[in-house]
Design an enzyme around this catalytic site. Structure first.
Site, short mmCIF file in Angstrom:
data_model
loop_
_atom_site.label_atom_id
_atom_site.label_comp_id
_atom_site.label_asym_id
_atom_site.label_seq_id
_atom_site.Cartn_x
_atom_site.Cartn_y
_atom_site.Cartn_z
NE ARG A 1 -5.66 -7.14 29.18
CZ ARG A 1 -5.74 -8.43 30.30
NH1 ARG A 1 -6.46 -9.33 29.60
NH2 ARG A 1 -6.31 -7.93 31.31
CB SER B 1 -1.68 -8.32 32.62
OG SER B 1 -1.67 -10.21 31.76
CE LYS C 1 -11.32 -16.49 31.24
NZ LYS C 1 -11.80 -17.41 32.44
CG ASP C 2 -11.00 -12.33 28.39
OD1 ASP C 2 -11.66 -12.61 29.48
OD2 ASP C 2 -9.33 -12.75 29.05
CB THR D 1 -15.96 -15.02 40.98
OG1 THR D 1 -15.71 -15.32 40.33
CG2 THR D 1 -17.38 -15.41 42.03
CB SER E 1 -16.74 -14.47 36.30
OG SER E 1 -17.37 -16.07 35.77
CG LEU E 2 -21.87 -11.15 36.16
CD1 LEU E 2 -23.01 -10.99 35.11
CD2 LEU E 2 -23.24 -10.83 37.12
NE ARG E 3 -18.26 -18.72 32.89
CZ ARG E 3 -16.84 -19.11 34.04
NH1 ARG E 3 -17.40 -20.55 34.22
NH2 ARG E 3 -15.98 -19.35 34.22
NE ARG E 4 -14.00 -18.27 37.20
CZ ARG E 4 -13.12 -18.04 36.20
NH1 ARG E 4 -13.22 -16.46 36.84
NH2 ARG E 4 -12.46 -18.33 35.61
NE ARG F 1 -14.82 -5.95 39.24
CZ ARG F 1 -14.30 -5.00 39.36
NH1 ARG F 1 -13.56 -4.03 38.85
NH2 ARG F 1 -14.60 -4.65 40.52
N GLY F 2 -9.45 -7.82 38.19
CA GLY F 2 -8.11 -7.22 38.51
C GLY F 2 -7.03 -8.86 37.39
CB VAL G 1 -4.14 -14.65 36.67
CG1 VAL G 1 -3.94 -15.43 37.35
CG2 VAL G 1 -4.77 -14.98 36.19
CB THR H 1 -3.98 -7.92 40.73
OG1 THR H 1 -2.92 -7.88 39.61
CG2 THR H 1 -4.19 -6.50 41.87
NE ARG H 2 -8.60 -12.68 38.53
CZ ARG H 2 -8.79 -13.67 38.68
NH1 ARG H 2 -9.77 -14.44 38.64
NH2 ARG H 2 -8.38 -13.72 36.90
CB CYS I 1 -26.48 -8.29 27.76
SG CYS I 1 -27.00 -10.12 28.34
#
Ligand SMILES: NCc1[nH]cc(CCC(=O)O)c1CC(=O)O
Length: 309
Positions: free
Chosen positions: A10, A12, A80-81, A124, A126-129, A146-147, A149, A151-152, A237
């Site tokens: 990618r 980025s 992790k992605d 965040t 992320s659902l986990r965070r 999102r976006g 690192v 951009t965030r 999911c």
């Protein structure tokens, strides 16, 4: 060694750093290489939460297509992605030695909001965070962020949020970790956080042989355990799931901790295990089964309904 290995990545800053690291390692071994940056949908589609797009492979899809079309020979990903099931014809060639696994909170100098009864907004995507943050700070609210690192970090700067959560590894790699951060050592990271994986076309023995030399066995093993835990729980999911396996060389054991949360963080399933290294291959599976058999499968079913598009 005459063939040039085309490395897909990618575009980025973080992804480019990771791909260049792989490129340098291959060059050190005597291989010729070429970097091929590709724009991915993970960077392009920013107006919808990732989980609403219904694809876990949002970051990897474009590169998968480039691999299958043989436009690139290998691709470098944040592990992790990467979905736990790779596309047909693409295999894991190497897992690089893992960096820091911890999540961090970037703040703006004032951390008094990090208490039981304070109200605050933390960002965040992320659902986990989100689930783990709300579990610990039930009076807080979270906003989606999102976006890439960079951009965030910008969005945090231009907001009235108290802070935002990042993977330490991402900011460390591009040397953008500011001084105002807190290590969230109580937060269980995403499976394979902090690890990079190189994927290769299954029929490309030249690239497979080259890439295999970059593999770190300990990281391969611990990320395998974490992703087996994820795969056994998930059923396709993007649920709030965290997992971390570490190897202790003094007594040849693996420490494992896995968590599953409800979206609001109120429900929590946790499993902790210490096992002999001989049992590593099934550890993630048994840990997930334990959660599923103790009420976790009902929560997973609820999550599937909630996250269904
Ligand atoms: N989901 C985006 C992503 N993918 C990998 C990293 C950082 C590197 C890593 O966690 O291995 C990040 C950024 C973040 O989570 O803050």
């Amino acid at each position: 060694m005459d063939r040039i290995i085309r490395i897909g990545t990618r575009d980025s800053e973080l992804a480019m750093w990771q791909a260049k690291t792989v490129e340098q390692s291959l060059q050190k071994l005597g291989y010729k290489t070429e970097l091929v940056p590709v724009k991915s949908t993970g960077d392009l589609v920013l107006d919808k939460p990732l989980y609403e797009m219904g694809i876990t492979g949002i970051f990897t899809k474009t590169l998968d297509v480039a691999m299958i079309k043989k436009e690139v020979d290998i691709a470098v990903h944040s592990m992790k992605d990467v979905p736990t099931a790779l596309p047909q014809g693409i295999v894991q060639g190497a897992v690089l030695k893992r960096a820091n696994t911890v999540d961090i909170l970037l703040h703006k100098g004032d951390t008094s909001f990090m208490s039981e009864d304070a109200e605050a907004v933390v960002a965040t995507g992320s659902l986990r965070r989100k689930a783990q943050w709300l579990n610990r700070f039930p009076k807080h609210t979270t906003v989606d962020l999102r976006g890439n690192v960079n951009t965030r970090m910008e969005k945090l700067e231009n907001s009235d949020w108290k802070g935002a959560i990042f993977a330490s590894a991402g900011l460390d790699r591009i040397k953008k970790k500011p001084s105002n951060f807190i290590n969230l050592d109580w937060m269980i990271p995403a499976p394979a956080q902090g690890a990079m994986v190189v994927v290769v076309n299954a029929d490309d023995n030249f690239a497979l042989d080259a890439v295999a030399q970059l593999n770190d066995y300990e990281t391969e093993m611990t990320t395998y355990i974490e992703r087996q835990f994820l795969r056994t729980l998930e059923g396709g999911c993007t649920a709030p799931i965290g997992a971390l396996a570490t190897y202790n060389d003094h007594d040849d054991t693996i420490n494992f901790k896995g968590v599953l949360f409800s979206l609001d963080g109120k429900e929590k399933f946790e499993v902790t295990k210490v096992v002999d290294i001989a049992e590593w291959k099934k550890l993630g599976f048994f840990a997930a089964k334990e959660i599923l058999e103790n009420g976790g499968s009902e929560l997973m079913e609820t999550l599937r309904q909630q996250l269904k598009k």
